[in-house]
Scaffold this motif. Sequence first.
Motif, PDB file in Angstrom:
ATOM      1  N   ARG A 187       3.497   5.615  11.271  1.00  0.00           N
ATOM      2  CA  ARG A 187       3.606   4.179  11.445  1.00  0.00           C
ATOM      3  C   ARG A 187       2.307   3.452  11.132  1.00  0.00           C
ATOM      4  O   ARG A 187       2.328   2.358  10.581  1.00  0.00           O
ATOM      5  N   ALA A 188       1.156   4.032  11.494  1.00  0.00           N
ATOM      6  CA  ALA A 188      -0.143   3.359  11.272  1.00  0.00           C
ATOM      7  C   ALA A 188      -1.178   4.391  10.876  1.00  0.00           C
ATOM      8  O   ALA A 188      -1.996   4.814  11.711  1.00  0.00           O
ATOM      9  N   PRO A 189      -1.186   4.860   9.640  1.00  0.00           N
ATOM     10  CA  PRO A 189      -2.155   5.894   9.233  1.00  0.00           C
ATOM     11  C   PRO A 189      -3.596   5.398   9.217  1.00  0.00           C
ATOM     12  O   PRO A 189      -4.523   6.129   9.580  1.00  0.00           O
ATOM     13  N   GLY A 198       0.816  -1.185   0.000  1.00  0.00           N
ATOM     14  CA  GLY A 198       0.000   0.000   0.000  1.00  0.00           C
ATOM     15  C   GLY A 198       0.862   1.252   0.000  1.00  0.00           C
ATOM     16  O   GLY A 198       2.087   1.230   0.109  1.00  0.00           O
ATOM     17  N   GLU A 199       0.193   2.359  -0.162  1.00  0.00           N
ATOM     18  CA  GLU A 199       0.891   3.639  -0.197  1.00  0.00           C
ATOM     19  C   GLU A 199       1.409   3.982   1.190  1.00  0.00           C
ATOM     20  O   GLU A 199       0.736   3.792   2.199  1.00  0.00           O
ATOM     21  N   ARG A 200       2.613   4.499   1.188  1.00  0.00           N
ATOM     22  CA  ARG A 200       3.232   4.904   2.429  1.00  0.00           C
ATOM     23  C   ARG A 200       3.046   6.399   2.628  1.00  0.00           C
ATOM     24  O   ARG A 200       3.091   7.186   1.680  1.00  0.00           O
ATOM     25  N   PRO A 201       2.814   6.861   3.857  1.00  0.00           N
ATOM     26  CA  PRO A 201       2.704   8.314   4.095  1.00  0.00           C
ATOM     27  C   PRO A 201       4.039   8.997   3.884  1.00  0.00           C
ATOM     28  O   PRO A 201       5.102   8.438   4.153  1.00  0.00           O
ATOM     29  N   VAL A 202       3.970  10.255   3.398  1.00  0.00           N
ATOM     30  CA  VAL A 202       5.161  11.033   3.092  1.00  0.00           C
ATOM     31  C   VAL A 202       5.074  12.348   3.852  1.00  0.00           C
ATOM     32  O   VAL A 202       4.025  13.013   3.848  1.00  0.00           O
ATOM     33  N   LYS A 203       6.177  12.701   4.472  1.00  0.00           N
ATOM     34  CA  LYS A 203       6.236  13.964   5.195  1.00  0.00           C
ATOM     35  C   LYS A 203       6.730  15.062   4.271  1.00  0.00           C
ATOM     36  O   LYS A 203       7.779  14.936   3.632  1.00  0.00           O
ATOM     37  N   LEU A 204       5.966  16.151   4.206  1.00  0.00           N
ATOM     38  CA  LEU A 204       6.305  17.286   3.360  1.00  0.00           C
ATOM     39  C   LEU A 204       6.817  18.426   4.232  1.00  0.00           C
ATOM     40  O   LEU A 204       6.382  18.610   5.368  1.00  0.00           O
ATOM     41  N   SER A 205       7.732  19.210   3.671  1.00  0.00           N
ATOM     42  CA  SER A 205       8.277  20.371   4.359  1.00  0.00           C
ATOM     43  C   SER A 205       8.128  21.606   3.490  1.00  0.00           C
ATOM     44  O   SER A 205       7.787  21.524   2.302  1.00  0.00           O
ATOM     45  N   LEU A 255      -6.044  20.928   3.969  1.00  0.00           N
ATOM     46  CA  LEU A 255      -5.773  20.070   5.124  1.00  0.00           C
ATOM     47  C   LEU A 255      -6.994  19.231   5.472  1.00  0.00           C
ATOM     48  O   LEU A 255      -8.145  19.714   5.441  1.00  0.00           O
ATOM     49  N   GLU A 256      -6.736  17.980   5.794  1.00  0.00           N
ATOM     50  CA  GLU A 256      -7.805  17.068   6.190  1.00  0.00           C
ATOM     51  C   GLU A 256      -8.258  17.378   7.620  1.00  0.00           C
ATOM     52  O   GLU A 256      -7.494  17.856   8.447  1.00  0.00           O
ATOM     53  N   TYR A 257      -9.527  17.111   7.913  1.00  0.00           N
ATOM     54  CA  TYR A 257     -10.136  17.333   9.228  1.00  0.00           C
ATOM     55  C   TYR A 257     -10.060  18.805   9.636  1.00  0.00           C
ATOM     56  O   TYR A 257      -9.935  19.122  10.842  1.00  0.00           O
ATOM     57  N   GLN A 258     -10.088  19.700   8.647  1.00  0.00           N
ATOM     58  CA  GLN A 258     -10.102  21.141   8.936  1.00  0.00           C
ATOM     59  C   GLN A 258      -8.861  21.585   9.712  1.00  0.00           C
ATOM     60  O   GLN A 258      -8.883  22.564  10.443  1.00  0.00           O
ATOM     61  N   GLY A 259      -7.774  20.835   9.586  1.00  0.00           N
ATOM     62  CA  GLY A 259      -6.543  21.223  10.256  1.00  0.00           C
ATOM     63  C   GLY A 259      -6.430  20.745  11.693  1.00  0.00           C
ATOM     64  O   GLY A 259      -5.479  21.124  12.388  1.00  0.00           O
ATOM     65  N   PHE A 260      -7.344  19.897  12.157  1.00  0.00           N
ATOM     66  CA  PHE A 260      -7.257  19.370  13.518  1.00  0.00           C
ATOM     67  C   PHE A 260      -6.407  18.106  13.535  1.00  0.00           C
ATOM     68  O   PHE A 260      -6.330  17.366  12.544  1.00  0.00           O
ATOM     69  N   CYS A 261      -5.800  17.836  14.689  1.00  0.00           N
ATOM     70  CA  CYS A 261      -4.871  16.718  14.842  1.00  0.00           C
ATOM     71  C   CYS A 261      -5.648  15.413  15.032  1.00  0.00           C
ATOM     72  O   CYS A 261      -6.400  15.274  16.000  1.00  0.00           O
ATOM     73  N   PRO A 262      -5.505  14.427  14.107  1.00  0.00           N
ATOM     74  CA  PRO A 262      -6.235  13.153  14.273  1.00  0.00           C
ATOM     75  C   PRO A 262      -5.734  12.326  15.458  1.00  0.00           C
ATOM     76  O   PRO A 262      -6.522  11.615  16.083  1.00  0.00           O
ATOM     77  N   ARG A 264       1.408  13.584   3.726  1.00  0.00           N
ATOM     78  CA  ARG A 264       0.547  13.269   2.573  1.00  0.00           C
ATOM     79  C   ARG A 264       0.305  11.771   2.555  1.00  0.00           C
ATOM     80  O   ARG A 264       1.248  10.969   2.568  1.00  0.00           O
ATOM     81  N   TYR A 265      -0.993  11.421   2.545  1.00  0.00           N
ATOM     82  CA  TYR A 265      -1.369  10.014   2.512  1.00  0.00           C
ATOM     83  C   TYR A 265      -2.648   9.883   1.698  1.00  0.00           C
ATOM     84  O   TYR A 265      -3.679  10.496   2.040  1.00  0.00           O
ATOM     85  N   GLN A 266      -2.597   9.058   0.614  1.00  0.00           N
ATOM     86  CA  GLN A 266      -3.730   8.836  -0.283  1.00  0.00           C
ATOM     87  C   GLN A 266      -4.291  10.154  -0.797  1.00  0.00           C
ATOM     88  O   GLN A 266      -5.500  10.399  -0.793  1.00  0.00           O
ATOM     89  N   ASN A 267      -3.368  11.001  -1.217  1.00  0.00           N
ATOM     90  CA  ASN A 267      -3.703  12.298  -1.814  1.00  0.00           C
ATOM     91  C   ASN A 267      -4.486  13.205  -0.844  1.00  0.00           C
ATOM     92  O   ASN A 267      -5.249  14.078  -1.266  1.00  0.00           O
ATOM     93  N   THR A 268      -4.312  12.991   0.472  1.00  0.00           N
ATOM     94  CA  THR A 268      -4.874  13.871   1.502  1.00  0.00           C
ATOM     95  C   THR A 268      -3.732  14.321   2.401  1.00  0.00           C
ATOM     96  O   THR A 268      -2.718  13.627   2.530  1.00  0.00           O
TER      97      THR A 268
END
Length: 257
Positions: free
Chosen positions: A67-69, A1-8, A20-27, A48-52
């Motif tokens: 580790r576990a998105p 599966g797709e792995r999450p990527v950290k963007l800077s 931003l997903e969830y209106q910018g709130f921390c999941p 970035r994970y699954q284009n979100t």
Amino acid sequence: GERPVKLSIESTPEFMQLPLEYQGFCPWTMVNRHGLLLPGKPAIGVVRYQNTFFVFAHATALNAFMRAPEEYKQGVLVIAQRSPELIHLLRLQNDFPNQSISKLINAGKGGVDEGGEEMDAPLKKDASTETPLHFVEKNMDVNYEWNEWALRRRALQMTNIRKCVTTGQQTDNSHFRRENDSQVYLPRQKDTQTMKTSATQPPITIQYTAGLRGTPAGALPSRYAKEATGKPGRLNMVLEPGAKEGHLVIGGRSNAF
């Protein structure tokens, strides 16, 4: 599966314009803090994970999501099922296409869980608490006095006390004076028993009137009467318990002893 990527900011030109997903709130905070909405910090990094795109409140939350998105995405859906008001706030209409806030509240079921089973919607009740605007404070001052003359009298007493001076002196005799206590043994009571019992019997004095015997014409003469005519008279007679028959009685007393 797709792995999450950290963007800077350096690697992403449109970093500040990312949706931003969830209106910018921390999941991570929503899952581990019972639905607490805490804004994420883009300065830490955007994942970035699954284009979100997701942001987090601290680095620990970001690393746990890397580790576990899927675990945290499903956890946010479970939180939204328990609190339907979060569906529109977090823009989760795509995950709940046939549900709305009014429908979730009025329906008997609140959605499905990860296993596909229906979940009961939590009961909602209106509650309110009313407190008085001004609390009644009770402060009883025992030194309060309403009488003006009593207050003046108290002021004069305090003035006199401030002028009073306590002095004392001590002499050589009083300096060495002290309180002394002594403890003694109490005397014991002693009794002595003998084989002889003795007692004293005092004489008994009886007073009676002599010369009452006789006839209506006249009383018979009595030798104990004080008068020669035989008229009644008072007589004191002393009886001694120790006198025996035949003892001589002299002057009204027996010489038995």
